[in-house]
Design a protein around this motif. Structure first.
Motif, PDB file in Angstrom:
ATOM      1  N   GLY A  14      45.325  55.653  53.500  1.00 11.31           N
ATOM      2  CA  GLY A  14      44.375  55.965  54.568  1.00 11.31           C
ATOM      3  C   GLY A  14      45.026  55.899  55.932  1.00 11.31           C
ATOM      4  N   THR A  15      44.852  56.989  56.685  1.00 15.23           N
ATOM      5  CA  THR A  15      45.497  57.127  58.002  1.00 15.23           C
ATOM      6  C   THR A  15      44.522  56.955  59.160  1.00 15.23           C
ATOM      7  OG1 THR A  15      45.097  59.509  57.868  1.00 15.23           O
ATOM      8  CG2 THR A  15      47.283  58.723  57.161  1.00 15.23           C
ATOM      9  N   GLY A  16      43.294  56.490  58.853  1.00 16.51           N
ATOM     10  CA  GLY A  16      42.296  56.287  59.914  1.00 16.51           C
ATOM     11  C   GLY A  16      42.587  55.003  60.682  1.00 16.51           C
ATOM     12  N   ILE A  17      41.606  54.590  61.477  1.00 18.06           N
ATOM     13  CA  ILE A  17      41.828  53.419  62.342  1.00 18.06           C
ATOM     14  C   ILE A  17      42.092  52.160  61.528  1.00 18.06           C
ATOM     15  CG2 ILE A  17      39.369  52.863  62.618  1.00 18.06           C
ATOM     16  CD1 ILE A  17      40.185  52.212  65.611  1.00 18.06           C
ATOM     17  N   VAL A  18      41.484  52.051  60.349  1.00 23.74           N
ATOM     18  CA  VAL A  18      41.702  50.854  59.523  1.00 23.74           C
ATOM     19  C   VAL A  18      43.150  50.842  58.999  1.00 23.74           C
ATOM     20  CG1 VAL A  18      41.033  49.657  57.404  1.00 23.74           C
ATOM     21  CG2 VAL A  18      39.275  50.623  58.892  1.00 23.74           C
ATOM     22  N   GLY A  36      49.704  56.199  53.397  1.00 23.89           N
ATOM     23  CA  GLY A  36      49.550  57.415  52.604  1.00 23.89           C
ATOM     24  C   GLY A  36      48.438  58.327  53.107  1.00 23.89           C
ATOM     25  N   THR A  37      48.642  59.609  52.886  1.00 23.38           N
ATOM     26  CA  THR A  37      47.715  60.644  53.321  1.00 23.38           C
ATOM     27  C   THR A  37      47.724  61.759  52.270  1.00 23.38           C
ATOM     28  OG1 THR A  37      47.240  62.144  55.163  1.00 23.38           O
ATOM     29  CG2 THR A  37      49.554  61.790  54.671  1.00 23.38           C
ATOM     30  N   ARG A  38      46.738  62.686  52.357  1.00 24.45           N
ATOM     31  CA  ARG A  38      46.755  63.799  51.401  1.00 24.45           C
ATOM     32  C   ARG A  38      47.994  64.646  51.579  1.00 24.45           C
ATOM     33  NH1 ARG A  38      40.740  65.764  52.811  1.00 24.45           N
ATOM     34  NH2 ARG A  38      41.325  64.614  54.673  1.00 24.45           N
ATOM     35  N   SER A  39      48.263  65.011  52.831  1.00 28.74           N
ATOM     36  CA  SER A  39      49.403  65.883  53.122  1.00 28.74           C
ATOM     37  C   SER A  39      50.116  65.385  54.377  1.00 28.74           C
ATOM     38  CB  SER A  39      48.917  67.326  53.338  1.00 28.74           C
ATOM     39  OG  SER A  39      49.890  68.055  54.045  1.00 28.74           O
ATOM     40  N   PRO A  40      51.296  64.793  54.238  1.00 26.96           N
ATOM     41  CA  PRO A  40      52.017  64.326  55.427  1.00 26.96           C
ATOM     42  C   PRO A  40      52.213  65.459  56.447  1.00 26.96           C
ATOM     43  CG  PRO A  40      53.032  63.432  53.457  1.00 26.96           C
ATOM     44  CD  PRO A  40      51.975  64.402  52.993  1.00 26.96           C
ATOM     45  N   LYS A  42      50.320  68.152  57.056  1.00 25.02           N
ATOM     46  CA  LYS A  42      49.079  68.439  57.789  1.00 25.02           C
ATOM     47  C   LYS A  42      48.718  67.284  58.726  1.00 25.02           C
ATOM     48  CE  LYS A  42      46.894  71.606  54.546  1.00 25.02           C
ATOM     49  NZ  LYS A  42      45.989  71.680  53.407  1.00 25.02           N
ATOM     50  N   THR A  43      48.926  66.069  58.278  1.00 27.16           N
ATOM     51  CA  THR A  43      48.585  64.902  59.113  1.00 27.16           C
ATOM     52  C   THR A  43      49.478  64.868  60.352  1.00 27.16           C
ATOM     53  OG1 THR A  43      47.745  63.689  57.219  1.00 27.16           O
ATOM     54  CG2 THR A  43      48.473  62.364  59.080  1.00 27.16           C
ATOM     55  N   LEU A  44      50.763  65.201  60.179  1.00 24.08           N
ATOM     56  CA  LEU A  44      51.680  65.199  61.324  1.00 24.08           C
ATOM     57  C   LEU A  44      51.407  66.362  62.275  1.00 24.08           C
ATOM     58  CD1 LEU A  44      55.042  64.218  59.581  1.00 24.08           C
ATOM     59  CD2 LEU A  44      53.716  62.852  61.210  1.00 24.08           C
ATOM     60  N   LEU A  89      33.551  57.706  50.065  1.00 22.15           N
ATOM     61  CA  LEU A  89      33.190  58.698  49.049  1.00 22.15           C
ATOM     62  C   LEU A  89      34.425  59.304  48.391  1.00 22.15           C
ATOM     63  CD1 LEU A  89      30.158  60.633  50.622  1.00 22.15           C
ATOM     64  CD2 LEU A  89      30.172  58.702  49.036  1.00 22.15           C
ATOM     65  N   THR A  90      35.578  59.113  49.005  1.00 22.60           N
ATOM     66  CA  THR A  90      36.791  59.729  48.455  1.00 22.60           C
ATOM     67  C   THR A  90      37.728  58.705  47.808  1.00 22.60           C
ATOM     68  OG1 THR A  90      38.086  59.541  50.486  1.00 22.60           O
ATOM     69  CG2 THR A  90      36.694  61.464  50.294  1.00 22.60           C
ATOM     70  N   SER A  91      37.361  57.423  47.859  1.00 19.46           N
ATOM     71  CA  SER A  91      38.289  56.383  47.379  1.00 19.46           C
ATOM     72  C   SER A  91      38.704  56.587  45.922  1.00 19.46           C
ATOM     73  CB  SER A  91      37.660  54.999  47.552  1.00 19.46           C
ATOM     74  OG  SER A  91      37.452  54.730  48.914  1.00 19.46           O
ATOM     75  N   VAL A 156      38.909  43.444  64.457  1.00 21.07           N
ATOM     76  CA  VAL A 156      38.552  42.078  64.053  1.00 21.07           C
ATOM     77  C   VAL A 156      39.282  41.703  62.758  1.00 21.07           C
ATOM     78  CG1 VAL A 156      36.636  40.562  63.365  1.00 21.07           C
ATOM     79  CG2 VAL A 156      36.342  42.190  65.248  1.00 21.07           C
ATOM     80  N   MET A 157      39.510  42.696  61.876  1.00 18.29           N
ATOM     81  CA  MET A 157      40.220  42.425  60.615  1.00 18.29           C
ATOM     82  C   MET A 157      41.528  41.694  60.855  1.00 18.29           C
ATOM     83  SD  MET A 157      39.868  46.034  58.573  1.00 18.29           S
ATOM     84  CE  MET A 157      38.288  46.860  58.480  1.00 18.29           C
ATOM     85  N   VAL A 158      42.272  42.164  61.871  1.00 16.52           N
ATOM     86  CA  VAL A 158      43.620  41.627  62.085  1.00 16.52           C
ATOM     87  C   VAL A 158      43.688  40.644  63.255  1.00 16.52           C
ATOM     88  CG1 VAL A 158      44.710  43.665  61.100  1.00 16.52           C
ATOM     89  CG2 VAL A 158      44.347  43.541  63.576  1.00 16.52           C
TER      90      VAL A 158
END
Ligand SMILES: NC(=O)c1ccc[n+]([C@@H]2O[C@H](COP(=O)([O-])OP(=O)(O)OC[C@H]3O[C@@H](n4cnc5c(N)ncnc54)[C@H](OP(=O)(O)O)[C@@H]3O)[C@@H](O)[C@H]2O)c1
Length: 232
Positions: A14-18, A36-40, A42-44, A89-91, A156-158
């Protein structure tokens, strides 16, 4: 395991804020992180800010050069401990695409919430008699799923000490005692003092159903930096 001393390899799905926030913290603590991401590619290639106004991923990655980027399968293969930080929903699909050979036998910290935006604001796709944590555990029986951190905002997690000097609570749910002990050590290395073992993975139902009250608290106090303190 004393996480203050042992350096480990983490695979964050997951490449989101978490995913980003945990990656920064884990690197700061000296661990190796592959995200990790679906497509490095596309993410880049993204140029727009993220959902919360943060920089596009490629800018963020340049600011955090120790973090490696890969596919979900590559991140899972690299990680000794895995973190599920994908849209809820995608986990299940993300873990499938990570590949059983890359995830079996490993501890998976599941932070994802089963939010279904198609059903309106704050609808959970699963609740009461089942949970996303249990769905993941059933689908991947050889993975040691520990539901945790889904009840607080990413920062807050970290940085739990930023709220009430860390005097508030976080939960772990899972079937494997050793996995929960390892995750508890990780949480303590983030600064969590009150880590509550709720029980087996079915207790993820309760942790996931905290979300509605969390959202109400956020609205009431106009900040995502809120949490629950369990008083005995
Ligand atoms: N935001 C918070 O403070 C917070 C707090 C507690 C819990 N949570 C939970 O933590 C999880 C992560 O939240 P977030 O805000 O960081 O990120 P998010 O936007 O909910 O999820 C981002 C990740 O989901 C993946 N994804 C989205 N659609 C996908 C699809 N159709 N197939 C496969 N993967 C898909 C994305 O993949 P790509 O990289 O390929 O785009 C990305 O890596 C969520 O379940 C959220 O409910 C969030």
């Amino acid at each position: 395991m004393n996480l203050m001393e042992v350096k480990m390899k983490f695979g964050i799905l997951g490449t989101g804020i978490v995913g980003r926030t945990l990656a920064v913290k884990l690197v700061e603590l000296g661990h190796a992180v592959t995200i990790g991401t679906r497509s490095p590619e596309k993410t880049l290639a993204k140029t727009e800010p993220d959902r919360f106004g943060g920089p596009p991923f490629n800018v963020w990655l340049k600011q955090n050069p120790k973090v490696k980027l890969g596919t979900f399968a590559e991140a899972a293969a690299q990680g000794e401990v895995l973190i599920c930080a994908t849209s809820g929903l995608t986990s299940l699909d993300v873990l499938k695409s990570a590949g059983e050979a890359n995830i079996n036998g490993k501890v998976l910290m599941d932070i994802s919430n089963p939010l279904d935006y198609s059903k309106g604001f704050l609808a959970l796709s699963v609740s009461n008699t089942d949970s996303l944590g249990e769905q993941l555990q059933r689908a991947f029986p050889q993975v040691k799923v520990v539901k945790t951190l889904n009840t607080v905002n990413a920062l807050v997690m970290v940085s739990p000490q930023k709220l009430a000097n860390g005097d508030h609570s976080i939960f772990v749910s899972g079937n494997d005692a050793g996995a929960k002990a390892a995750v508890t050590e990780i949480l303590r290395s983030f600064g969590w003092k009150d880590v509550i073992d709720l029980g087996d993975i079915s207790t993820a139902r309760a942790a996931e159903m905290i979300l509605p009250i969390w959202v109400n608290l956020r609205s009431q106090y106009k900040t995502p930096w809120v949490n629950i303190k369990v008083v005995r």
